[in-house]
Write a protein that holds these residues in place. Structure first.
Motif, PDB file in Angstrom:
ATOM      1  N   TYR A 145      12.294   7.812   6.013  1.00 43.81           N
ATOM      2  CA  TYR A 145      11.081   8.303   5.810  1.00 43.81           C
ATOM      3  C   TYR A 145      10.338   8.162   7.214  1.00 43.81           C
ATOM      4  CZ  TYR A 145       5.980   7.967   4.731  1.00 43.81           C
ATOM      5  OH  TYR A 145       4.830   8.314   4.483  1.00 43.81           O
ATOM      6  N   GLN A 146       9.680   9.451   7.696  1.00 40.45           N
ATOM      7  CA  GLN A 146       9.059   9.440   8.845  1.00 40.45           C
ATOM      8  C   GLN A 146       7.566   9.451   8.645  1.00 40.45           C
ATOM      9  OE1 GLN A 146      10.479  11.931  11.633  1.00 40.45           O
ATOM     10  NE2 GLN A 146       9.980  10.550  13.293  1.00 40.45           N
ATOM     11  N   PRO A 147       6.896   8.588   9.070  1.00 45.32           N
ATOM     12  CA  PRO A 147       5.169   8.572   8.851  1.00 45.32           C
ATOM     13  C   PRO A 147       4.874   9.699   9.629  1.00 45.32           C
ATOM     14  CG  PRO A 147       5.873   6.677  10.088  1.00 45.32           C
ATOM     15  CD  PRO A 147       7.174   7.169   9.826  1.00 45.32           C
TER      16      PRO A 147
ATOM     17  N   LEU B 275       1.497   9.430  10.620  1.00 45.21           N
ATOM     18  CA  LEU B 275       0.868   8.910  11.462  1.00 45.21           C
ATOM     19  C   LEU B 275       1.260   7.445  11.812  1.00 45.21           C
ATOM     20  CD1 LEU B 275      -2.741   9.986   9.949  1.00 45.21           C
ATOM     21  CD2 LEU B 275      -1.824  10.610  12.045  1.00 45.21           C
ATOM     22  N   PRO B 276       1.179   7.026  12.709  1.00 42.13           N
ATOM     23  CA  PRO B 276       1.712   5.708  12.918  1.00 42.13           C
ATOM     24  C   PRO B 276       0.956   4.447  12.426  1.00 42.13           C
ATOM     25  CG  PRO B 276       0.531   6.417  15.026  1.00 42.13           C
ATOM     26  CD  PRO B 276       0.446   7.374  14.034  1.00 42.13           C
ATOM     27  N   LEU B 277       0.536   4.523  11.047  1.00 38.42           N
ATOM     28  CA  LEU B 277      -0.012   3.536  10.464  1.00 38.42           C
ATOM     29  C   LEU B 277       0.397   3.324   9.130  1.00 38.42           C
ATOM     30  CD1 LEU B 277      -3.924   4.139   9.958  1.00 38.42           C
ATOM     31  CD2 LEU B 277      -2.024   5.962  10.463  1.00 38.42           C
ATOM     32  N   SER B 278       0.201   2.244   8.359  1.00 39.42           N
ATOM     33  CA  SER B 278       0.755   2.018   7.031  1.00 39.42           C
ATOM     34  C   SER B 278      -0.108   2.912   6.128  1.00 39.42           C
ATOM     35  CB  SER B 278       0.690   0.515   6.577  1.00 39.42           C
ATOM     36  OG  SER B 278      -0.789   0.333   6.426  1.00 39.42           O
ATOM     37  N   ARG B 279       0.375   3.000   4.690  1.00 37.96           N
ATOM     38  CA  ARG B 279      -0.181   4.158   3.981  1.00 37.96           C
ATOM     39  C   ARG B 279      -1.366   3.563   3.547  1.00 37.96           C
ATOM     40  NH1 ARG B 279       4.399   4.541  -0.100  1.00 37.96           N
ATOM     41  NH2 ARG B 279       6.027   5.101   1.169  1.00 37.96           N
ATOM     42  N   GLY B 280      -1.341   2.087   3.380  1.00 39.21           N
ATOM     43  CA  GLY B 280      -2.592   1.693   2.956  1.00 39.21           C
ATOM     44  C   GLY B 280      -3.899   1.891   3.713  1.00 39.21           C
ATOM     45  N   LYS B 281      -3.556   1.634   4.993  1.00 38.24           N
ATOM     46  CA  LYS B 281      -4.571   1.645   6.091  1.00 38.24           C
ATOM     47  C   LYS B 281      -4.992   3.063   6.179  1.00 38.24           C
ATOM     48  CE  LYS B 281      -5.240   0.087  10.850  1.00 38.24           C
ATOM     49  NZ  LYS B 281      -4.306  -0.422  11.828  1.00 38.24           N
TER      50      LYS B 281
ATOM     51  N   TRP C 295      -8.633   4.454   5.854  1.00 40.88           N
ATOM     52  CA  TRP C 295      -9.455   5.225   6.860  1.00 40.88           C
ATOM     53  C   TRP C 295      -9.952   6.746   6.361  1.00 40.88           C
ATOM     54  CZ3 TRP C 295     -12.135   4.495  11.053  1.00 40.88           C
ATOM     55  CH2 TRP C 295     -11.773   3.191  11.757  1.00 40.88           C
ATOM     56  N   LEU C 296      -9.118   7.153   5.523  1.00 40.41           N
ATOM     57  CA  LEU C 296      -9.428   8.457   4.901  1.00 40.41           C
ATOM     58  C   LEU C 296     -10.574   8.573   3.949  1.00 40.41           C
ATOM     59  CD1 LEU C 296      -6.240  10.482   3.930  1.00 40.41           C
ATOM     60  CD2 LEU C 296      -7.886  11.085   5.623  1.00 40.41           C
TER      61      LEU C 296
ATOM     62  N   LEU D  26     -12.661   6.188   4.455  1.00 39.94           N
ATOM     63  CA  LEU D  26     -14.020   5.525   5.240  1.00 39.94           C
ATOM     64  C   LEU D  26     -14.611   6.978   6.134  1.00 39.94           C
ATOM     65  CD1 LEU D  26     -13.108   2.316   6.946  1.00 39.94           C
ATOM     66  CD2 LEU D  26     -14.514   2.718   5.135  1.00 39.94           C
TER      67      LEU D  26
ATOM     68  N   GLU E  77      -6.629  -6.635   6.258  1.00 33.36           N
ATOM     69  CA  GLU E  77      -7.256  -5.767   7.194  1.00 33.36           C
ATOM     70  C   GLU E  77      -7.981  -4.761   6.480  1.00 33.36           C
ATOM     71  OE1 GLU E  77      -4.336  -3.830   9.460  1.00 33.36           O
ATOM     72  OE2 GLU E  77      -5.696  -3.283  10.970  1.00 33.36           O
TER      73      GLU E  77
ATOM     74  N   THR F 293       5.171   1.248   4.330  1.00 32.41           N
ATOM     75  CA  THR F 293       4.323   0.466   3.793  1.00 32.41           C
ATOM     76  C   THR F 293       5.020  -1.171   3.610  1.00 32.41           C
ATOM     77  OG1 THR F 293       4.604   1.256   1.674  1.00 32.41           O
ATOM     78  CG2 THR F 293       2.735   1.908   2.823  1.00 32.41           C
TER      79      THR F 293
ATOM     80  N   PRO G 129       2.036  -1.139  12.121  1.00 36.45           N
ATOM     81  CA  PRO G 129       1.139  -0.565  12.685  1.00 36.45           C
ATOM     82  C   PRO G 129       0.850  -1.099  14.316  1.00 36.45           C
ATOM     83  CG  PRO G 129      -0.103  -1.379  10.839  1.00 36.45           C
ATOM     84  CD  PRO G 129       1.229  -2.103  10.867  1.00 36.45           C
TER      85      PRO G 129
ATOM     86  N   VAL H 261       4.062   0.110  16.307  1.00 42.16           N
ATOM     87  CA  VAL H 261       4.103   1.558  16.629  1.00 42.16           C
ATOM     88  C   VAL H 261       3.313   2.146  17.658  1.00 42.16           C
ATOM     89  CG1 VAL H 261       4.275   3.813  15.373  1.00 42.16           C
ATOM     90  CG2 VAL H 261       5.135   1.960  14.258  1.00 42.16           C
TER      91      VAL H 261
ATOM     92  N   LEU I   7      -9.584  11.300  12.658  1.00 37.90           N
ATOM     93  CA  LEU I   7     -10.525  11.078  11.803  1.00 37.90           C
ATOM     94  C   LEU I   7     -11.723  11.171  11.915  1.00 37.90           C
ATOM     95  CD1 LEU I   7      -8.285   8.456   9.590  1.00 37.90           C
ATOM     96  CD2 LEU I   7      -8.854  10.582   8.675  1.00 37.90           C
TER      97      LEU I   7
END
Lengths: 313, 173
Positions: A22-24, A26-32, A36-37, A39, A290, B18, B24, B27, B109
């Motif tokens: 699985y390649q994200p 964006l370099p951040l977790s799904r929850g975050k 952010w989306l 927000l 977070e 996740t 985070p 990376v 964003l």
């Protein structure tokens, strides 16, 4: 399923099918990412509200001064301070959780919850102050008239003609002076005067302005804090006569909408914190803290703009 | 679209990103130079930001105090307060929301959202901001105007004069 697995997984030599990486994006977790989306939609939501407020306010012919609508700037500043403190505590809770100091994280989280509740409590107190002056967001309970005109005069007359009020007034006027507070003694003279004025067939525009001033004077700029100079509505809380605040209705609509939506966001944040408090707040929960913190900081951010726009402009 | 091994995050070969872990931060390697002591920020920095926020709140509250020198020109105060608010917002976003240490996705964003926000407010100006340039006669009859405020002030002044002349003693504070 098998066929596709076979065609894809020829390099995995196996019984388990392919191991897909699985390649994200964006370099951040799904929850975050989702937070952010969310927000960014919230930015637009509050930008629409704040933008309409600014445009309505500066397009209005008259806009009430903060003291005309019984806003207390020091209380607003205190609320700002409370929210800033809660932003700090939630950040400290996150740091503590990352450092595996679970009980410390819980303490900070609890403090955040308490500060958020304090904010809501102060907000509720402010709302109550508005309601007690007849400032409601809409018509059935709201008693705000835009100008001291004939419509206002007839509204005052109608209120003074209600059976309950007639009864109370009769009681007040027949009471011996000794049983009344000094402001009630002068108040009842002024009340008689107001009643005569609104019933006078030869009344003029200025008379109605005097009536409005007697019922609820617009406090002067120099008045410190709660210096309402003893309007009839303050002296006799049962009277609840219509009041005149030029531009007050639009002000009330925007004020209650903006602070109301903000308060709803605060309530949601408090629910999230209450749920988080049920967990052990270690490094495993740092992501959750977070994300909740991001949301809470956003709520703080909105208030940072609301405070000067509503209280100081 | 089977994945190719990514160059800079060998940590998560298996499983979704996740899964719990300090992903985070790991990376965002472009910003690794900010990683001075493990976590970014730290107590000292947060406290410094907190003090700055409190100071700025006091500053915008200062416009309300009698010592503010531009009381007759509210526009000065508005501009000042907006500048203060933007600074506060920036501090919260950069430090408390950790945006300072995030990778470049933050621009994707925030910039479109901010632009939408600004356009939205601007688009409200013709219909709502300028709504009182031309109004119907009926609306003009009922809407508040500056003259109403003046009338109320005169009434208040007259009332005070009457109070002062008639009953000097009994007007309790």
């Amino acid at each position: 399923m098998n066929a596709s697995a076979a065609s894809l997984g020829h390099d995995s030599h196996g019984h388990h099918g392919p191991v897909l990486q699985y390649q994200p994006g964006l370099p951040l977790s799904r929850g975050k990412l989702i937070m952010w989306l969310f927000l960014s939609t919230e930015i637009m939501f509050f930008a629409a509200l704040l933008g309409s407020y600014v445009v309505l306010r500066f397009g209005a012919a008259v806009w009430p001064k903060p003291h005309h609508v019984h806003l207390s700037e020091p209380i607003g500043a205190i609320n700002t301070f409370v929210l800033i403190c809660s932003s700090v505590t939630v950040v400290l809770a996150l740091e503590a959780a990352r450092a595996n100091k679970k009980s410390l994280a819980k303490t900070w989280m609890l403090l955040t919850l308490l500060l958020g509740s304090l904010f809501l409590g102060i907000k509720a107190y402010e709302y109550a102050a508005k309601f007690s002056h007849g400032i409601y967001p809409s018509a059935p309970r709201g008693m705000v008239y835009e100008r001291p005109d004939l419509y206002y005069g007839s509204a005052v007359r109608a209120r003074l003609g209600e059976p309950v009020i007639i009864e109370r007034m009769k009681e007040l006027f027949t009471k011996p002076e000794g049983e009344l507070r000094p402001e009630e003694v002068t108040g009842r003279q002024r009340l008689k005067q107001v009643r005569d004025m609104v019933n006078d067939p030869n009344q003029q525009a200025f008379d109605l302005a005097v009536v409005a001033d007697q019922i609820m004077p617009l406090p002067a700029e120099s008045a410190d804090g709660h210096g309402h100079g003893g309007g009839l509505n303050d002296t006799f809380s049962w009277l609840k006569l219509p009041v005149v605040i030029p531009g007050g209705n639009m002000w009330a609509s925007t004020y209650f909408l903006l602070t109301g939506f903000h308060a709803v966001h605060v309530i949601v944040g408090l629910i999230v914190f209450a749920i988080l408090l049920l967990y052990e707040l270690g490094p495993k929960r740092a992501g959750m803290i977070e994300n909740a913190g991001l949301y809470w900081h956003f709520v703080d951010l909105v208030w940072i703009f609301l405070f000067p726009l509503l209280y100081l402009f | 679209m089977s994945a190719t091994p990514s160059g800079h995050n060998p940590a998560n070969v298996h499983g979704p990103v996740t899964s719990p872990g300090a992903l985070p931060e790991d990376v965002g390697s472009e910003t690794a130079d900010h990683h001075s002591d493990g976590g970014h920020g730290g107590l000292g920095q947060y406290l410094a930001v907190f003090v700055a926020l409190c100071f700025l709140t006091t500053m915008s509250f200062f416009t309300y105090s009698p010592y503010w020198p531009w009381r007759d020109e509210p526009q000065v105060g508005w501009a000042f307060m907006m500048a203060v608010s933007c600074t506060k917002a920036l501090l919260v976003v950069l430090f408390f929301m950790h945006v300072l240490w995030e990778a470049n996705w933050k621009y994707v964003l925030t910039i479109p959202a901010a632009m939408m926000a600004i356009f939205l407010a601007i688009m409200l100006i013709p219909d709502i901001g300028l709504r009182n340039r031309m109004v119907s006669q009926e609306r003009a009859l009922h809407m508040a105007r500056g003259s109403d405020l003046l009338l109320l002030e005169q009434a208040a002044a007259a009332g005070e004069n009457a109070d002062a002349s008639h009953e000097t003693g009994s007007h309790g504070h």
